[in-house]
Scaffold this active site. Sequence first.
Site, mmCIF file in Angstrom:
data_model
loop_
_atom_site.group_PDB
_atom_site.id
_atom_site.type_symbol
_atom_site.label_atom_id
_atom_site.label_comp_id
_atom_site.label_asym_id
_atom_site.label_seq_id
_atom_site.Cartn_x
_atom_site.Cartn_y
_atom_site.Cartn_z
ATOM 1 C CG ASP A 254 -23.558 2.672 -26.521
ATOM 2 O OD1 ASP A 254 -22.334 2.747 -26.729
ATOM 3 O OD2 ASP A 254 -24.194 3.501 -25.842
ATOM 4 C CE LYS B 101 -27.106 6.460 -24.696
ATOM 5 N NZ LYS B 101 -25.878 6.699 -23.962
ATOM 6 C CE LYS C 143 -18.851 1.115 -24.921
ATOM 7 N NZ LYS C 143 -19.838 1.737 -25.749
ATOM 8 C CE LYS D 56 -18.982 3.449 -14.777
ATOM 9 N NZ LYS D 56 -19.124 4.896 -14.705
ATOM 10 C CD GLU E 165 -26.151 6.645 -20.472
ATOM 11 O OE1 GLU E 165 -25.184 7.406 -20.334
ATOM 12 O OE2 GLU E 165 -26.359 5.985 -21.497
ATOM 13 C CG HIS F 281 -20.612 -0.590 -20.278
ATOM 14 N ND1 HIS F 281 -19.266 -0.660 -20.516
ATOM 15 C CD2 HIS F 281 -21.026 0.565 -20.857
ATOM 16 C CE1 HIS F 281 -18.884 0.406 -21.212
ATOM 17 N NE2 HIS F 281 -19.939 1.164 -21.429
#
Length: 512
Positions: A261, A364, A174, A208, A242, A266
């Site tokens: 992003d 973030k 991606k 994962k 994060e 995800h």
Amino acid sequence: MNNAASQWHNPLRSPDDKRLPQIAGPSGMVIFGVTGDLARKKLLPAIYDLANRGLLPGGFTLVGYGRRDWTQADFQAYVREAIDAGARTSFHDNVWQRLAEGLQFVKGNFDDDAAFDTLAETLKRSDAERGTAGNWAYYLSVPPEFFADVVHQLDRSGMAHAGENEWRRVIIEKPFGHDVESARELNEIVGAVFDEQSVFRIDHYLGKETVQNILALRFANQLFEPFWNSHYIDHVQITMAEDIGLGGRASYYDGIGAARDVIQNHLIQLLALVAMEEPTSFSPAQLRAEKLKVLRATTAVGPFSDTTARGQYTAGWQGSQHVVGLREEEGFDPESTTETYAACTLEIASRRWAGVPFYMRTGKRLGRRVTEIALVFKNPPYQPFTNGQTDLLNQNAVVIRIQPDEGVLMRFGSKVPGPGMELRDVNMDFHYSEAFTEQSPEAYERLILDALLDESSLFPTNAEVERSWEILDPVLEYWAEHGAPDDYEAGTWGPASADAMLARVGRAWRRP
Ligand code: BG6
């Protein structure tokens, strides 16, 4: 497509037996963008780990393609360094020596005919000398603006075309575009040269262990299914937080932002796995059909002024460290309006989920690194406890902890010991690290192996990618027309507007 991979199997084991990993058949891989961050931090260590676990074929050949003026020895040293820094399994010199014998570097730009011809010769030589048998995976670890050049060159030089009993696959990273239009264009570029079965789009979340466990949890157990629906579930929160900032990633991130992003790929994939119906089997076609079905029923709900939130981190404290804000990060435009926090509300039009909001958030420089999916229950329709006995009780919840403390938690109320009757939340908690001794492999290890094995279940199709953009695009368009993101201080849990978004409907984000 062809069946070279399926010709390679252990005669003592049924190809359907998935309990142990299968070993990739004769093959090699070319990495475009081998000097980039992803290759260095993830791909090269993952390839070593696969070799170390004995899952790569004997003559596996890894060809790096890049602009550096490197000798073969320089490339070997670079790969070795990446392995030393990032491999999960322990270092064994014999494994390294074998891998190193198959390392090749080809220097060139992405529009360089002569360099691609050299690359094609390198692959042919490897087929003849190392037994790679004409089976090649091309890993495009490059920004999407280079996809067209690389794919064109693979076509022109003949490398995209497999001979009889050979295969050629392309693995793409991606971002697949920045909206549905650009995703379609990219898919057309790739699709003009490679058929859809030969295209492996990486969403590393699907590699994962805990994400795959969603399927096990839901479809191997009887326990969860009865409440996995709108009769019992009030809402679902999907969080990927994060603590890191964006220093050093400006060239990729500025102008992209948190929603493109992370949510587009995800988090929407996590939603699909949590919300989909049971597939008739775990074959790639069946699994992807169910995911696509639920995504087709999913939309972003408005009004977006109330149901979404976005933010940008400003300077603050991350633990004991003082960190700068996004607009002071190296490489970012001081006027940047790129969001580093994004939250939105999705709904699924299906019998199972109608009326249950799915709240998605990512950011973030938040309080800590955590990815989780929380199914929050409705309150009981009648509560016989009175006089503040349940004041400290929250709604029941099942929380799938994707990382870092992988596991599953159930939160429910329990009586506080003593002569009175007071209720409080308690947790029943499964931790992978306590239940199993095996360490989860890194996501890229699993995905690279699957691509070599032609096992495509864990790779989103172009239809899923395009549908995910269709879900998110209205929110992105709204944001583009409505000014800049709100501020939030680094180390906190996002902008005040994100809390207001849920408070407005009488709910609150979990503090994981
Ligand atoms: C990537 C994003 O896809 O996922 C990054 O581009 C993010 O911005 C990363 O940091 C997080 O991955 P993980 O596996 O650490 O959760």
